[in-house]
Design a protein around this motif. Structure first.
Motif, mmCIF file in Angstrom:
data_model
loop_
_atom_site.group_PDB
_atom_site.id
_atom_site.type_symbol
_atom_site.label_atom_id
_atom_site.label_comp_id
_atom_site.label_asym_id
_atom_site.label_seq_id
_atom_site.Cartn_x
_atom_site.Cartn_y
_atom_site.Cartn_z
ATOM 1 N N GLY A 12 0.968 -0.829 0.249
ATOM 2 C CA GLY A 12 -0.043 0.115 0.104
ATOM 3 C C GLY A 12 0.669 1.031 -0.281
ATOM 4 N N SER A 14 0.855 3.292 -2.851
ATOM 5 C CA SER A 14 0.443 4.358 -3.497
ATOM 6 C C SER A 14 0.347 6.074 -2.502
ATOM 7 C CB SER A 14 -0.450 3.638 -4.471
ATOM 8 O OG SER A 14 -1.345 3.770 -3.729
ATOM 9 N N GLY A 18 1.845 4.414 3.902
ATOM 10 C CA GLY A 18 2.446 3.407 2.962
ATOM 11 C C GLY A 18 3.162 4.531 1.738
ATOM 12 N N ARG A 37 -2.837 -1.676 -5.880
ATOM 13 C CA ARG A 37 -3.202 -2.977 -7.151
ATOM 14 C C ARG A 37 -3.128 -2.415 -8.398
ATOM 15 N NH1 ARG A 37 -8.793 -1.747 -3.833
ATOM 16 N NH2 ARG A 37 -7.362 -0.110 -3.647
ATOM 17 N N LEU A 58 -4.538 -7.474 -2.099
ATOM 18 C CA LEU A 58 -4.570 -8.327 -0.448
ATOM 19 C C LEU A 58 -5.849 -9.293 -0.394
ATOM 20 C CD1 LEU A 58 -2.141 -5.959 1.463
ATOM 21 C CD2 LEU A 58 -1.583 -9.269 0.646
ATOM 22 N N ASN A 80 1.161 -2.330 4.891
ATOM 23 C CA ASN A 80 0.482 -1.259 6.050
ATOM 24 C C ASN A 80 -0.859 -1.194 5.438
ATOM 25 O OD1 ASN A 80 0.410 1.876 5.496
ATOM 26 N ND2 ASN A 80 0.740 1.198 3.478
ATOM 27 N N VAL A 130 0.832 -2.618 10.566
ATOM 28 C CA VAL A 130 0.617 -1.570 10.624
ATOM 29 C C VAL A 130 -1.285 -1.949 11.437
ATOM 30 C CG1 VAL A 130 -0.261 0.527 9.813
ATOM 31 C CG2 VAL A 130 1.807 -0.362 9.130
ATOM 32 N N TYR A 145 -13.822 -3.440 12.023
ATOM 33 C CA TYR A 145 -12.060 -2.820 11.779
ATOM 34 C C TYR A 145 -10.930 -3.188 12.972
ATOM 35 C CZ TYR A 145 -8.499 1.026 10.487
ATOM 36 O OH TYR A 145 -7.167 1.464 10.296
ATOM 37 N N LYS A 149 -7.215 -5.226 12.900
ATOM 38 C CA LYS A 149 -6.699 -4.451 14.266
ATOM 39 C C LYS A 149 -5.823 -5.282 14.848
ATOM 40 C CE LYS A 149 -5.833 -1.539 10.068
ATOM 41 N NZ LYS A 149 -4.699 -2.174 9.329
ATOM 42 N N ILE A 178 -4.486 9.491 11.999
ATOM 43 C CA ILE A 178 -3.239 10.082 10.721
ATOM 44 C C ILE A 178 -3.813 10.910 9.439
ATOM 45 C CG2 ILE A 178 -1.753 9.734 9.539
ATOM 46 C CD1 ILE A 178 -1.259 8.229 12.957
ATOM 47 N N THR A 180 -4.248 11.089 6.368
ATOM 48 C CA THR A 180 -3.445 10.550 5.159
ATOM 49 C C THR A 180 -4.880 10.473 4.294
ATOM 50 O OG1 THR A 180 -4.810 8.405 5.929
ATOM 51 C CG2 THR A 180 -2.425 10.034 6.064
ATOM 52 N N LEU A 182 -8.125 8.693 4.585
ATOM 53 C CA LEU A 182 -7.853 7.535 4.772
ATOM 54 C C LEU A 182 -9.812 7.408 4.609
ATOM 55 C CD1 LEU A 182 -7.413 4.579 4.636
ATOM 56 C CD2 LEU A 182 -7.245 4.611 7.716
ATOM 57 N N MET A 211 -10.057 13.314 12.512
ATOM 58 C CA MET A 211 -8.526 12.803 11.105
ATOM 59 C C MET A 211 -7.877 14.229 10.302
ATOM 60 S SD MET A 211 -8.558 10.623 8.100
ATOM 61 C CE MET A 211 -8.190 8.313 8.743
HETATM 62 N N1 LIG Z 1 -4.864 7.116 8.385
HETATM 63 C C1 LIG Z 1 -5.069 7.161 9.990
HETATM 64 O O1 LIG Z 1 -5.744 7.360 10.671
HETATM 65 C C2 LIG Z 1 -4.729 5.480 10.048
HETATM 66 C C3 LIG Z 1 -5.084 5.632 11.446
HETATM 67 C C4 LIG Z 1 -4.562 3.715 12.728
HETATM 68 C C5 LIG Z 1 -4.107 2.365 10.516
HETATM 69 N N2 LIG Z 1 -4.147 3.368 10.085
HETATM 70 C C6 LIG Z 1 -3.663 2.624 9.057
HETATM 71 O O2 LIG Z 1 -2.358 2.505 8.781
HETATM 72 C C7 LIG Z 1 -2.518 1.946 6.861
HETATM 73 C C8 LIG Z 1 -2.210 3.060 5.273
HETATM 74 O O3 LIG Z 1 -3.497 3.984 5.983
HETATM 75 P P1 LIG Z 1 -3.664 5.207 4.903
HETATM 76 O O4 LIG Z 1 -4.214 6.080 6.044
HETATM 77 O O5 LIG Z 1 -2.462 5.095 4.553
HETATM 78 O O6 LIG Z 1 -4.636 4.781 4.195
HETATM 79 P P2 LIG Z 1 -4.381 4.708 2.406
HETATM 80 O O7 LIG Z 1 -4.326 6.506 2.471
HETATM 81 O O8 LIG Z 1 -6.044 5.158 1.767
HETATM 82 O O9 LIG Z 1 -4.028 4.200 1.948
HETATM 83 C C9 LIG Z 1 -4.553 2.468 2.069
HETATM 84 C C10 LIG Z 1 -3.327 1.395 0.715
HETATM 85 O O10 LIG Z 1 -3.809 0.107 0.719
HETATM 86 C C11 LIG Z 1 -3.967 -0.033 -0.469
HETATM 87 N N3 LIG Z 1 -4.722 -1.000 -0.947
HETATM 88 C C12 LIG Z 1 -6.234 -1.000 -0.456
HETATM 89 N N4 LIG Z 1 -6.957 -2.072 -0.918
HETATM 90 C C13 LIG Z 1 -6.349 -2.362 -0.948
HETATM 91 C C14 LIG Z 1 -5.913 -4.847 -1.388
HETATM 92 N N5 LIG Z 1 -7.083 -4.697 -1.738
HETATM 93 N N6 LIG Z 1 -4.389 -4.419 -1.715
HETATM 94 C C15 LIG Z 1 -3.676 -4.251 -0.917
HETATM 95 N N7 LIG Z 1 -3.414 -3.138 -0.963
HETATM 96 C C16 LIG Z 1 -4.919 -2.338 -1.064
HETATM 97 C C17 LIG Z 1 -3.702 1.166 -1.136
HETATM 98 O O11 LIG Z 1 -3.237 1.084 -2.344
HETATM 99 P P3 LIG Z 1 -3.983 1.134 -3.745
HETATM 100 O O12 LIG Z 1 -5.233 2.106 -4.152
HETATM 101 O O13 LIG Z 1 -2.971 1.611 -4.637
HETATM 102 O O14 LIG Z 1 -3.924 -0.608 -4.205
HETATM 103 C C18 LIG Z 1 -2.909 2.424 -0.248
HETATM 104 O O15 LIG Z 1 -2.489 2.292 -0.775
HETATM 105 C C19 LIG Z 1 -3.708 1.008 7.292
HETATM 106 O O16 LIG Z 1 -3.611 -0.559 7.372
HETATM 107 C C20 LIG Z 1 -4.230 1.487 8.071
HETATM 108 O O17 LIG Z 1 -5.502 0.883 8.347
HETATM 109 C C21 LIG Z 1 -4.421 4.733 9.203
#
Ligand SMILES: NC(=O)c1ccc[n+]([C@@H]2O[C@H](COP(=O)([O-])OP(=O)(O)OC[C@H]3O[C@@H](n4cnc5c(N)ncnc54)[C@H](OP(=O)(O)O)[C@@H]3O)[C@@H](O)[C@H]2O)c1
Length: 270
Positions: A12, A14, A18, A37, A58, A80, A130, A145, A149, A178, A180, A182, A211
């Motif tokens: 992840g 992109s 990540g 993906r 995944l 991640n 992560v 969710y 985790k 964070i 992002t 998300l 967020m």
């Molecule tokens: N942001 C927060 O507040 C926060 C808090 C706690 C935990 N987290 C965790 O941190 C991690 C990253 O979160 P983020 O906020 O950076 O999210 P994000 O910006 O949405 O990034 C998610 C990444 O996962 C990839 N992804 C999505 N579906 C997928 C699939 N089916 N197979 C493989 N890759 C896939 C996406 O890549 P493509 O779309 O290019 O495939 C993207 O690069 C996640 O595990 C999330 O649960 C985030």
């Protein structure tokens, strides 16, 4: 680890955490393989120079198998990629829960199983899961969710001492809020006319607002790099959302008080 060039896989890569993590390892001079993906569709602005993008979905066993087969020696795996999901438990569709577990748990576990033997043979390895602070502090309407985790963290915590005698350390990081974006990609499930409509709406509004006030993904990446660089990574790193205070308070307060505090901090009276 900074002194030698390692091969680092960041799933992840992109966007968000990540992308920041891939950039941090690339800046240290390591060979970084980032996944998406659709690697060809990663926008130019999101491409980190020096990172090699490869396809991985995944939720798709065939995609995981293809990715793993083409992977050479891996020194560091950052699990991640993930998806955020929300909805009352009573209304979450079974296939949505299954898909989430595939993406957030079974996929990362399969990747980890694939790289551990090679790491052990070479006498060095780091695997970072992560997770999310929701894995330690579950809240209403986030059951699926939070459960994914907690499951990911438990795989890591339980298995750490299986591989550590061989120089291979598995660790978890639990980010809080964070910034992002998300939340925009969060999948939500609520029935029309649901008795949970009002409370669910309140919680989502608070989460979305929080967020925007979250810490940067670069700060999370820094913690991930520090964990990997450690000779003996801790079982758990938490970052964002006042993590040290939250974990300290949890040790003191009864669980019933804690769950009411978490609910009320998110607009729910219980
Ligand atoms: N942001 C927060 O507040 C926060 C808090 C706690 C935990 N987290 C965790 O941190 C991690 C990253 O979160 P983020 O906020 O950076 O999210 P994000 O910006 O949405 O990034 C998610 C990444 O996962 C990839 N992804 C999505 N579906 C997928 C699939 N089916 N197979 C493989 N890759 C896939 C996406 O890549 P493509 O779309 O290019 O495939 C993207 O690069 C996640 O595990 C999330 O649960 C985030």
């Amino acid at each position: 680890m900074s002194n030698s060039t390692r091969t680092v896989v960041v799933t992840g890569a992109s966007s968000g955490i990540g992308k920041a993590t891939a950039a941090a390892f690339a800046a240290q001079g390591h060979k970084v393989i980032g996944t998406s993906r659709n690697p060809d569709k990663v926008a130019a602005a999101d491409r980190v120079p020096g990172v090699e993008y490869r396809a991985l979905d995944l939720t798709d066993n065939a995609s995981i198998e293809r990715f793993v087969t083409e992977l050479g020696a891996v020194d560091v795996l950052i699990n991640n990629a993930g998806e955020s999901q929300a909805g009352p438990l009573a209304e979450l569709p079974g296939p949505a829960i299954e898909r989430l577990f595939h993406l957030n748990v079974f996929g990362p576990v399969a990747l980890t199983q694939a790289v551990l033997p090679g790491m052990r043979e070479r006498g060095y390895g780091r695997v970072v899961m992560v997770g999310s602070m929701l894995g330690s502090f579950p809240m209403p309407y986030r059951s699926s969710y939070a459960a994914t985790k907690a499951a990911l963290r438990t795989f890591a915590t339980a298995a750490r001492f299986e591989e550590s005698p061989f120089g291979v350390w598995i660790t978890s990081i639990e980010p809080g809020q964070i910034d992002t974006g998300l939340s925009e990609r969060r999948t939500k499930y609520i029935d029309e006319g649901s008795p949970h409509t009002t409370d669910f709406g309140k919680l989502m509004a608070v989460l979305d607002a929080k967020m925007g006030q979250g810490i940067t993904p670069e700060k999370v990446a820094k913690t991930i790099v520090a964990a990997v660089d450690s000779d003996r990574p801790r079982p758990l790193y938490a970052v964002g959302s006042n993590a040290p205070l939250m974990f300290a308070v949890r040790r003191i307060l009864p669980r019933t008080v804690m769950e009411r505090l978490i609910a009320s901090a998110h607009g729910l009276k219980r």
